[in-house]
Design a protein around this motif. Sequence first.
Motif, PDB file in Angstrom:
ATOM      1  N   UNK A 171      29.298  80.891  30.627  1.00  0.00           N
ATOM      2  CA  UNK A 171      28.257  81.924  30.675  1.00  0.00           C
ATOM      3  C   UNK A 171      28.513  83.004  31.718  1.00  0.00           C
ATOM      4  N   UNK A 172      29.454  82.794  32.608  1.00  0.00           N
ATOM      5  CA  UNK A 172      29.770  83.808  33.610  1.00  0.00           C
ATOM      6  C   UNK A 172      30.983  84.647  33.241  1.00  0.00           C
ATOM      7  N   UNK A 173      31.487  84.451  32.025  1.00  0.00           N
ATOM      8  CA  UNK A 173      32.664  85.197  31.554  1.00  0.00           C
ATOM      9  C   UNK A 173      32.191  86.453  30.827  1.00  0.00           C
ATOM     10  N   UNK A 174      32.512  87.613  31.369  1.00  0.00           N
ATOM     11  CA  UNK A 174      32.040  88.884  30.804  1.00  0.00           C
ATOM     12  C   UNK A 174      32.601  89.144  29.412  1.00  0.00           C
ATOM     13  N   UNK A 175      33.777  88.555  29.103  1.00  0.00           N
ATOM     14  CA  UNK A 175      34.410  88.847  27.806  1.00  0.00           C
ATOM     15  C   UNK A 175      33.518  88.444  26.637  1.00  0.00           C
ATOM     16  N   UNK A 176      32.861  87.294  26.762  1.00  0.00           N
ATOM     17  CA  UNK A 176      32.015  86.829  25.666  1.00  0.00           C
ATOM     18  C   UNK A 176      30.905  87.805  25.355  1.00  0.00           C
ATOM     19  N   UNK A 177      30.253  88.326  26.394  1.00  0.00           N
ATOM     20  CA  UNK A 177      29.161  89.261  26.192  1.00  0.00           C
ATOM     21  C   UNK A 177      29.669  90.601  25.649  1.00  0.00           C
ATOM     22  N   UNK A 178      30.802  91.065  26.195  1.00  0.00           N
ATOM     23  CA  UNK A 178      31.352  92.332  25.726  1.00  0.00           C
ATOM     24  C   UNK A 178      31.742  92.253  24.252  1.00  0.00           C
ATOM     25  N   UNK A 179      32.355  91.138  23.868  1.00  0.00           N
ATOM     26  CA  UNK A 179      32.755  90.961  22.473  1.00  0.00           C
ATOM     27  C   UNK A 179      31.533  90.843  21.567  1.00  0.00           C
ATOM     28  N   UNK A 180      30.568  90.042  21.998  1.00  0.00           N
ATOM     29  CA  UNK A 180      29.372  89.892  21.171  1.00  0.00           C
ATOM     30  C   UNK A 180      28.634  91.221  21.050  1.00  0.00           C
ATOM     31  N   UNK A 181      28.610  91.981  22.129  1.00  0.00           N
ATOM     32  CA  UNK A 181      27.972  93.296  22.082  1.00  0.00           C
ATOM     33  C   UNK A 181      28.643  94.212  21.075  1.00  0.00           C
ATOM     34  N   UNK A 182      29.984  94.199  21.022  1.00  0.00           N
ATOM     35  CA  UNK A 182      30.693  95.073  20.081  1.00  0.00           C
ATOM     36  C   UNK A 182      30.400  94.678  18.638  1.00  0.00           C
ATOM     37  N   UNK A 183      30.255  93.374  18.422  1.00  0.00           N
ATOM     38  CA  UNK A 183      29.959  92.887  17.070  1.00  0.00           C
ATOM     39  C   UNK A 183      28.523  93.208  16.673  1.00  0.00           C
ATOM     40  N   UNK A 184      27.615  93.041  17.596  1.00  0.00           N
ATOM     41  CA  UNK A 184      26.225  93.391  17.302  1.00  0.00           C
ATOM     42  C   UNK A 184      26.070  94.889  17.078  1.00  0.00           C
ATOM     43  N   UNK A 185      26.823  95.664  17.823  1.00  0.00           N
ATOM     44  CA  UNK A 185      26.755  97.119  17.649  1.00  0.00           C
ATOM     45  C   UNK A 185      27.187  97.517  16.245  1.00  0.00           C
ATOM     46  N   UNK A 186      28.169  96.780  15.670  1.00  0.00           N
ATOM     47  CA  UNK A 186      28.596  97.066  14.300  1.00  0.00           C
ATOM     48  C   UNK A 186      27.445  96.878  13.317  1.00  0.00           C
ATOM     49  N   UNK A 187      26.516  96.007  13.668  1.00  0.00           N
ATOM     50  CA  UNK A 187      25.363  95.749  12.807  1.00  0.00           C
ATOM     51  C   UNK A 187      24.126  96.531  13.249  1.00  0.00           C
ATOM     52  N   UNK A 188      24.337  97.456  14.182  1.00  0.00           N
ATOM     53  CA  UNK A 188      23.229  98.254  14.721  1.00  0.00           C
ATOM     54  C   UNK A 188      22.130  97.367  15.297  1.00  0.00           C
ATOM     55  N   UNK A 189      22.543  96.295  15.914  1.00  0.00           N
ATOM     56  CA  UNK A 189      21.611  95.348  16.518  1.00  0.00           C
ATOM     57  C   UNK A 189      21.339  95.792  17.960  1.00  0.00           C
ATOM     58  N   UNK A 190      20.087  96.113  18.310  1.00  0.00           N
ATOM     59  CA  UNK A 190      19.777  96.593  19.670  1.00  0.00           C
ATOM     60  C   UNK A 190      20.182  95.620  20.765  1.00  0.00           C
ATOM     61  N   UNK A 191      20.320  94.330  20.421  1.00  0.00           N
ATOM     62  CA  UNK A 191      20.705  93.356  21.433  1.00  0.00           C
ATOM     63  C   UNK A 191      22.120  93.609  21.958  1.00  0.00           C
ATOM     64  N   UNK A 192      22.874  94.485  21.278  1.00  0.00           N
ATOM     65  CA  UNK A 192      24.205  94.829  21.763  1.00  0.00           C
ATOM     66  C   UNK A 192      24.137  95.413  23.162  1.00  0.00           C
ATOM     67  N   UNK A 193      23.105  96.217  23.425  1.00  0.00           N
ATOM     68  CA  UNK A 193      22.969  96.846  24.738  1.00  0.00           C
ATOM     69  C   UNK A 193      22.778  95.787  25.814  1.00  0.00           C
TER      70      UNK A 193
END
Length: 227
Positions: free
Chosen positions: A169-191
């Motif tokens: 949970x302290x690895x930034x890569x997981x959040x950055x990757x998940x954010x990019x994927x959510x952004x593809x779906x226009x999911x506000x949780x990407x931010x």
Amino acid sequence: MQCALHPERTAEDLCIQCDKPLCLSCARRLGGGAYCAAHYQPLYQQRRRTVGLMATIGTLATLAAGYTFFESQKTKNVEDQKYGDSKDKIAELRGQLNQDLCNQGVADQLVELLERTDNGAEAAEVLQPVVDGCPPNERLLAKLAELYRDQGAVGAALQACEKLIAQSPKDARGYALRGSLRAQRSDPRAVEDFRQATELDPGNEDAARGLADAHESGIAPCLAAGV
């Protein structure tokens, strides 16, 4: 002893089947023995069928061998086109990984070669069982998520991200990757993911870029306006 059909002629042989005396003109030779006409004909027809069957089997075997050779050549040509000069090395690494699934060094080399030869989908297929069946490795999980993302398999990439975040949970890569994927779906949780990644790693360029893109695309207009 006279011939059974020609009494005026001397018998020269006996039918193997019925012992009928036969002259030279009546004896039918087959397989080293003599037969009368009644017993010769069915044996002759059977012999012809056997010879024909053997010839057919031989032809089919030849065709099968030719087809097998053709298919092997076709497979070889396809592999040459897919892997180029890396074909033999890829085959070698596949064999090593089959023997030792958790050999991460071999997995890294194989994935790198498959990516280099534009076979990202195969690279993901290779890495998935390594991630599933071996001790946790955040780097490989992140790589798997990237591979799925690049292939457009957003659902599978998200699953890999969730697993990565749960393990680290302290690895930034997981959040950055998940954010990019959510952004593809226009999911506000990407931010939220991008912000979490930048908090964990202020130097994470992917998260910073993703956050800026999210603002520009209007995924999170309130955050973009500073609300």
